[in-house]
Design a protein around this motif. Structure first.
Motif, PDB file in Angstrom:
ATOM      1  N   GLY A 160      16.366   9.087 -12.949  1.00  0.00           N
ATOM      2  CA  GLY A 160      15.175   9.240 -12.086  1.00  0.00           C
ATOM      3  C   GLY A 160      13.870   8.924 -12.633  1.00  0.00           C
ATOM      4  N   GLU A 161      14.366   8.095 -13.392  1.00  0.00           N
ATOM      5  CA  GLU A 161      13.725   6.744 -14.316  1.00  0.00           C
ATOM      6  C   GLU A 161      13.403   6.070 -13.809  1.00  0.00           C
ATOM      7  N   PRO A 162      12.109   5.359 -13.531  1.00  0.00           N
ATOM      8  CA  PRO A 162      12.010   4.041 -12.775  1.00  0.00           C
ATOM      9  C   PRO A 162      12.094   2.375 -12.962  1.00  0.00           C
ATOM     10  N   PHE A 163      12.653   2.453 -12.510  1.00  0.00           N
ATOM     11  CA  PHE A 163      13.351   0.851 -12.880  1.00  0.00           C
ATOM     12  C   PHE A 163      12.188  -0.296 -12.513  1.00  0.00           C
ATOM     13  N   GLY A 164      11.072   0.317 -11.649  1.00  0.00           N
ATOM     14  CA  GLY A 164      10.106  -1.216 -11.182  1.00  0.00           C
ATOM     15  C   GLY A 164       9.395  -0.415  -9.849  1.00  0.00           C
ATOM     16  N   VAL A 165       8.593  -1.163 -10.038  1.00  0.00           N
ATOM     17  CA  VAL A 165       7.277  -1.402  -8.779  1.00  0.00           C
ATOM     18  C   VAL A 165       7.229  -2.469  -8.076  1.00  0.00           C
ATOM     19  N   GLU A 166       6.852  -1.965  -6.544  1.00  0.00           N
ATOM     20  CA  GLU A 166       7.191  -3.851  -6.184  1.00  0.00           C
ATOM     21  C   GLU A 166       5.491  -3.860  -5.124  1.00  0.00           C
ATOM     22  N   PHE A 167       5.323  -4.989  -4.711  1.00  0.00           N
ATOM     23  CA  PHE A 167       3.587  -4.677  -4.194  1.00  0.00           C
ATOM     24  C   PHE A 167       3.658  -6.000  -2.939  1.00  0.00           C
ATOM     25  N   LEU A 168       3.346  -5.461  -1.958  1.00  0.00           N
ATOM     26  CA  LEU A 168       4.098  -6.226  -0.855  1.00  0.00           C
ATOM     27  C   LEU A 168       2.488  -6.849  -0.708  1.00  0.00           C
ATOM     28  N   CYS A 169       1.519  -6.006  -0.974  1.00  0.00           N
ATOM     29  CA  CYS A 169      -0.036  -7.458  -1.194  1.00  0.00           C
ATOM     30  C   CYS A 169      -0.459  -7.090  -1.901  1.00  0.00           C
ATOM     31  N   PHE A 170      -1.105  -7.841  -2.828  1.00  0.00           N
ATOM     32  CA  PHE A 170      -1.606  -7.250  -3.882  1.00  0.00           C
ATOM     33  C   PHE A 170      -3.804  -6.662  -3.314  1.00  0.00           C
ATOM     34  N   ASP A 171      -3.822  -5.958  -1.953  1.00  0.00           N
ATOM     35  CA  ASP A 171      -4.977  -5.353  -1.895  1.00  0.00           C
ATOM     36  C   ASP A 171      -4.619  -3.805  -2.581  1.00  0.00           C
ATOM     37  N   SER A 172      -3.038  -3.908  -3.212  1.00  0.00           N
ATOM     38  CA  SER A 172      -2.881  -2.653  -3.421  1.00  0.00           C
ATOM     39  C   SER A 172      -2.673  -2.696  -4.528  1.00  0.00           C
ATOM     40  N   LEU A 173      -3.193  -3.109  -4.965  1.00  0.00           N
ATOM     41  CA  LEU A 173      -3.403  -3.038  -6.735  1.00  0.00           C
ATOM     42  C   LEU A 173      -4.899  -2.580  -6.892  1.00  0.00           C
ATOM     43  N   ASN A 174      -5.098  -0.797  -6.585  1.00  0.00           N
ATOM     44  CA  ASN A 174      -6.379  -0.665  -6.748  1.00  0.00           C
ATOM     45  C   ASN A 174      -6.293   0.830  -6.718  1.00  0.00           C
ATOM     46  N   HIS A 175      -5.454   1.284  -6.686  1.00  0.00           N
ATOM     47  CA  HIS A 175      -5.112   2.570  -6.273  1.00  0.00           C
ATOM     48  C   HIS A 175      -5.094   3.736  -7.684  1.00  0.00           C
ATOM     49  N   THR A 176      -5.684   4.739  -7.740  1.00  0.00           N
ATOM     50  CA  THR A 176      -6.316   5.481  -8.622  1.00  0.00           C
ATOM     51  C   THR A 176      -5.249   6.790  -8.251  1.00  0.00           C
ATOM     52  N   LYS A 177      -4.706   7.417  -9.386  1.00  0.00           N
ATOM     53  CA  LYS A 177      -3.629   8.500  -9.247  1.00  0.00           C
ATOM     54  C   LYS A 177      -4.239   9.199  -7.818  1.00  0.00           C
ATOM     55  N   ASP A 178      -5.196  10.065  -7.480  1.00  0.00           N
ATOM     56  CA  ASP A 178      -5.566  10.982  -6.759  1.00  0.00           C
ATOM     57  C   ASP A 178      -5.143   9.715  -4.818  1.00  0.00           C
ATOM     58  N   ALA A 179      -5.295   8.595  -4.831  1.00  0.00           N
ATOM     59  CA  ALA A 179      -5.004   7.763  -3.587  1.00  0.00           C
ATOM     60  C   ALA A 179      -3.522   8.380  -3.278  1.00  0.00           C
ATOM     61  N   LEU A 180      -2.949   7.628  -4.510  1.00  0.00           N
ATOM     62  CA  LEU A 180      -1.697   7.743  -4.303  1.00  0.00           C
ATOM     63  C   LEU A 180      -0.965   9.165  -4.105  1.00  0.00           C
ATOM     64  N   LEU A 181      -1.052   9.824  -5.011  1.00  0.00           N
ATOM     65  CA  LEU A 181      -0.695  11.454  -4.334  1.00  0.00           C
ATOM     66  C   LEU A 181      -1.284  11.489  -3.013  1.00  0.00           C
ATOM     67  N   GLU A 232      -0.914   9.662  -0.545  1.00  0.00           N
ATOM     68  CA  GLU A 232      -0.545   9.158   0.180  1.00  0.00           C
ATOM     69  C   GLU A 232       0.921   9.355   0.315  1.00  0.00           C
ATOM     70  N   ASN A 233       1.845  10.071  -0.582  1.00  0.00           N
ATOM     71  CA  ASN A 233       3.275  10.315  -1.167  1.00  0.00           C
ATOM     72  C   ASN A 233       2.330  12.112  -2.272  1.00  0.00           C
ATOM     73  N   ASN A 234       2.828  12.837  -1.579  1.00  0.00           N
ATOM     74  CA  ASN A 234       2.458  13.736  -2.308  1.00  0.00           C
ATOM     75  C   ASN A 234       3.418  14.217  -3.529  1.00  0.00           C
ATOM     76  N   GLN A 235       5.332  13.614  -3.278  1.00  0.00           N
ATOM     77  CA  GLN A 235       5.965  14.231  -3.651  1.00  0.00           C
ATOM     78  C   GLN A 235       6.632  13.111  -5.057  1.00  0.00           C
ATOM     79  N   LEU A 236       5.389  12.182  -5.351  1.00  0.00           N
ATOM     80  CA  LEU A 236       5.582  11.134  -6.643  1.00  0.00           C
ATOM     81  C   LEU A 236       5.515  12.622  -8.111  1.00  0.00           C
ATOM     82  N   THR A 237       6.429  12.245  -8.231  1.00  0.00           N
ATOM     83  CA  THR A 237       6.728  12.268 -10.091  1.00  0.00           C
ATOM     84  C   THR A 237       5.435  11.823 -10.932  1.00  0.00           C
TER      85      THR A 237
END
Length: 90
Positions: free
Chosen positions: A42-63, A65-70
């Motif tokens: 369950g440990e995060p291995f890595g994070v992939e970004f497919l567009c540099f426009d996606s480099l400004n998310h807040t915790k709330d914005a991420l949740l 988009e996907n409320n299942q994130l730990t």
């Protein structure tokens, strides 16, 4: 959480931040531009970004988009995006 290594492709606006060693067991799609690779434990291995426009998310914005994130997955994205932004600024 610490970024161990990073690959960047500025031409195609792609980035991958390595957070651990080992093997990837599964990939979690956060949204259309962010994926988290996770190890068997369950440990995060890595994070992939497919567009540099996606480099400004807040915790709330991420949740939103996907409320299942730990908490560990959220931290992985937030730390990784900060390091990618720093690398791009240099």
């Amino acid at each position: 959480m610490k970024v161990l290594n990073m690959t960047l492709d500025t031409e195609y606006q792609l980035a991958y931040a390595y957070l651990a060693s080992g093997k990837v067991a599964r990939t979690i799609e956060v949204n259309q531009t962010i994926n988290i690779d996770v190890k068997e434990n369950g440990e995060p291995f890595g994070v992939e970004f497919l567009c540099f426009d996606s480099l400004n998310h807040t915790k709330d914005a991420l949740l939103a988009e996907n409320n299942q994130l730990t908490d560990a997955e959220l931290e992985a994205v937030l730390v990784a995006q900060e390091k990618v932004r720093e690398r791009l600024a240099n």
